[in-house]
Design an enzyme around this catalytic site. Structure first.
Site, PDB file in Angstrom:
ATOM      1  N   GLU A  88       0.979  -1.051   0.101  1.00 22.33           N
ATOM      2  CA  GLU A  88      -0.051   0.027  -0.465  1.00 22.33           C
ATOM      3  C   GLU A  88       0.895   1.302  -0.408  1.00 22.33           C
ATOM      4  OE1 GLU A  88      -1.405  -1.404   3.756  1.00 22.33           O
ATOM      5  OE2 GLU A  88      -0.627   0.336   4.651  1.00 22.33           O
ATOM      6  N   CYS A 146       3.519   8.686   0.945  1.00 23.54           N
ATOM      7  CA  CYS A 146       4.580   7.258   1.772  1.00 23.54           C
ATOM      8  C   CYS A 146       4.518   5.993   0.708  1.00 23.54           C
ATOM      9  CB  CYS A 146       3.147   7.393   3.057  1.00 23.54           C
ATOM     10  SG  CYS A 146       4.260   6.415   4.395  1.00 23.54           S
ATOM     11  N   CYS A 203       6.965  -6.826   7.059  1.00 18.48           N
ATOM     12  CA  CYS A 203       9.128  -6.429   7.737  1.00 18.48           C
ATOM     13  C   CYS A 203       9.271  -7.578   8.664  1.00 18.48           C
ATOM     14  CB  CYS A 203       8.218  -5.453   8.446  1.00 18.48           C
ATOM     15  SG  CYS A 203      10.112  -4.882   9.442  1.00 18.48           S
ATOM     16  N   CYS A 219       7.866  -4.295  15.655  1.00 13.70           N
ATOM     17  CA  CYS A 219       8.256  -3.304  16.043  1.00 13.70           C
ATOM     18  C   CYS A 219       6.710  -3.300  17.445  1.00 13.70           C
ATOM     19  CB  CYS A 219       8.303  -1.977  15.547  1.00 13.70           C
ATOM     20  SG  CYS A 219       9.652  -1.859  15.005  1.00 13.70           S
ATOM     21  N   CYS A 270       3.740  -2.134  16.133  1.00 15.20           N
ATOM     22  CA  CYS A 270       3.196  -1.823  14.353  1.00 15.20           C
ATOM     23  C   CYS A 270       2.499  -2.093  13.521  1.00 15.20           C
ATOM     24  CB  CYS A 270       4.380  -1.364  13.459  1.00 15.20           C
ATOM     25  SG  CYS A 270       4.483  -1.421  11.816  1.00 15.20           S
ATOM     26  N   SER A 295      12.933   6.391   6.017  1.00 16.74           N
ATOM     27  CA  SER A 295      12.752   6.088   7.905  1.00 16.74           C
ATOM     28  C   SER A 295      13.669   4.668   8.067  1.00 16.74           C
ATOM     29  CB  SER A 295      11.937   6.323   7.521  1.00 16.74           C
ATOM     30  OG  SER A 295      11.270   6.643   9.089  1.00 16.74           O
ATOM     31  N   SER A 316      13.299   6.017  13.320  1.00 12.01           N
ATOM     32  CA  SER A 316      11.942   6.058  13.970  1.00 12.01           C
ATOM     33  C   SER A 316      12.904   5.925  15.239  1.00 12.01           C
ATOM     34  CB  SER A 316      11.218   4.486  13.889  1.00 12.01           C
ATOM     35  OG  SER A 316      11.252   5.144  12.511  1.00 12.01           O
ATOM     36  N   LEU A 317      12.234   6.864  16.740  1.00  6.97           N
ATOM     37  CA  LEU A 317      13.673   6.043  17.666  1.00  6.97           C
ATOM     38  C   LEU A 317      12.905   5.539  19.113  1.00  6.97           C
ATOM     39  CD1 LEU A 317      16.392   7.079  18.932  1.00  6.97           C
ATOM     40  CD2 LEU A 317      15.285   8.720  19.744  1.00  6.97           C
ATOM     41  N   HIS A 318      11.649   6.843  19.125  1.00  2.23           N
ATOM     42  CA  HIS A 318      10.291   6.166  20.298  1.00  2.23           C
ATOM     43  C   HIS A 318      10.546   5.762  21.351  1.00  2.23           C
ATOM     44  CE1 HIS A 318       8.953   5.514  16.380  1.00  2.23           C
ATOM     45  NE2 HIS A 318       9.252   4.532  15.729  1.00  2.23           N
ATOM     46  N   ASN A 349      -1.755   6.052  16.985  1.00  2.00           N
ATOM     47  CA  ASN A 349      -2.492   5.588  15.974  1.00  2.00           C
ATOM     48  C   ASN A 349      -3.360   4.526  17.000  1.00  2.00           C
ATOM     49  OD1 ASN A 349      -4.674   5.689  14.362  1.00  2.00           O
ATOM     50  ND2 ASN A 349      -3.100   6.273  13.020  1.00  2.00           N
ATOM     51  N   CYS A 375       1.185   3.322   8.512  1.00  3.79           N
ATOM     52  CA  CYS A 375       1.736   1.873   7.714  1.00  3.79           C
ATOM     53  C   CYS A 375       0.678   0.436   8.031  1.00  3.79           C
ATOM     54  CB  CYS A 375       2.892   2.085   8.437  1.00  3.79           C
ATOM     55  SG  CYS A 375       3.692   0.619   8.781  1.00  3.79           S
TER      56      CYS A 375
END
Ligand code: SF4
Length: 364
Positions: A92, A105, A112, A116, A119, A196, A219-221, A295, A338
């Protein structure tokens, strides 16, 4: 005999193919331009190529494209496109018009490997890399879509923040970025294409050698090593101190430095203590931090931080010299974060006990 997919050919492969027919290699650029700039995938219409060669192109390659499975438009004007590949995989991309730019995007993988916890794509597991052509196709499709919308608007920015870890599909991603900024093809400003990553150190170092002009986002978070390992298992392999060392040495070539993505999760990583750790982590790195309220999706046990926490966190960073805009997710009503749409599709298609078991409670 299966013909090679036109979409899977790199510019080098096209050049070799034309040279094998005693044709000039610049023909390769003509073909790529037809496909990805003009969105024409029928060789009989490649009018700057002579007829016998057009016929040869049509006969020698399979010109099948990913099909559009669904297109959803959000109330905030974002549009999400879900494609199905020839081998039945879903991927997508999300087109996001802002007042001063139009950002796409893009995805780099189907699923993946990195898992994570917050995600949706991570939940799906890994199926395969997207090819160079499948990555370029997303931008070509979106550009063509804009052209057909009676709008003057054009694609200006591309971010690799869709499904997948871009640096895990290094060659195709770097090659696609070269196409995005090439004047002959997409002609985007090199400052407007962002890769990213969750922090694959060897690939970041390689990127610094191969393509440092393209902005890097991390992508730290969390800047707490233990918490980050819980949220992002890749941190066990490439822990924060090593990531920091790599970033201190990264040859930054744009005025904003490195962008850090930080999902703000209620009572998890959003205290002033966490902001302090983040400032320590960033010391000496030219950086901007995007604060992204979590989100929430069905099945998630994580919530967005409260507004007051967001503001305190933001203030702590900005008063110490780090710009920290709050970025609200776009297209929430169409599952634009995502992997959401593709994973819904996958669950629909693959609703076996195994896939149900795979839905980790803590994920997303
Ligand atoms: S956040 Fe990115 S790296 Fe992590 S699982 Fe999702 S797609 Fe993969």
């Amino acid at each position: 005999l299966n013909k090679p997919l036109a979409l899977s050919q790199s510019i080098k492969m096209w050049e070799q193919w034309f040279q094998s027919l005693d044709e000039k290699p610049y023909r390769a650029k003509q073909v790529i331009k037809w496909m990805y700039v003009d969105f024409v995938f029928d060789p009989s219409q490649f009018l700057n190529i002579k007829a016998p060669l057009r016929l040869k192109l049509a006969e020698s390659f399979d010109w099948t494209l990913p099909s559009l499975d669904s297109a959803l438009k959000s109330s905030d004007e974002s549009e999400k496109f879900l494609f199905k590949t020839i081998d039945g995989q879903f991927f997508e991309c999300v087109l996001m018009p802002f007042s001063n730019r139009v950002t796409l995007c893009v995805s780099s993988q189907v699923g993946c490997k990195l898992g994570c916890r917050f995600c949706q794509t991570g939940k799906m597991g890994f199926t395969r890399h997207l090819s160079l052509g499948e990555i370029l196709f997303q931008a070509a499709y979106a550009s063509n879509h804009l052209r057909t919308q009676n709008t003057e608007r054009k694609l200006t920015n591309i971010v690799f923040m869709g499904m997948g870890e871009p640096l895990d599909n290094y060659d195709a991603v770097v090659e696609s970025c070269k196409h995005f900024i090439d004047k002959n093809f997409f002609n985007l400003s090199h400052n407007k294409v962002t890769i990213s990553t969750s922090g694959l150190i060897p690939q970041i170092e390689q990127l610094g050698r191969d393509l440092p002009i393209v902005p890097l986002a991390i992508s730290l978070h969390s800047a707490d090593n233990e918490l980050r390992s819980q949220m992002m298992p890749i941190n066990k392999k490439y822990p924060l101190p090593e990531l920091r060392k790599t970033l201190l040495n990264y040859p930054i070539q744009n005025r904003h430095g490195i962008t850090f993505e930080y999902i703000m999760i209620k009572n998890k990583n959003d205290s002033v203590e966490h902001a302090k750790k983040l400032v320590n982590f960033l010391k000496g790195i030219k950086a901007k931090v995007n604060l992204i309220p979590m989100n929430t999706h069905p099945g998630i046990e994580m919530e967005a931080s409260e507004e007051v926490k967001l503001k305190d966190f933001q203030k702590y960073l900005s008063t110490r010299g780090y710009p920290a805009p709050i970025r609200y997710s776009r297209g929430q009503d169409v599952s634009a974060a995502c992997g959401q749409l593709a994973s819904k599709k996958k669950d629909e298609l693959d609703f076996t006990p195994r896939s149900v078991a795979r839905l980790r409670k803590s994920a997303v």
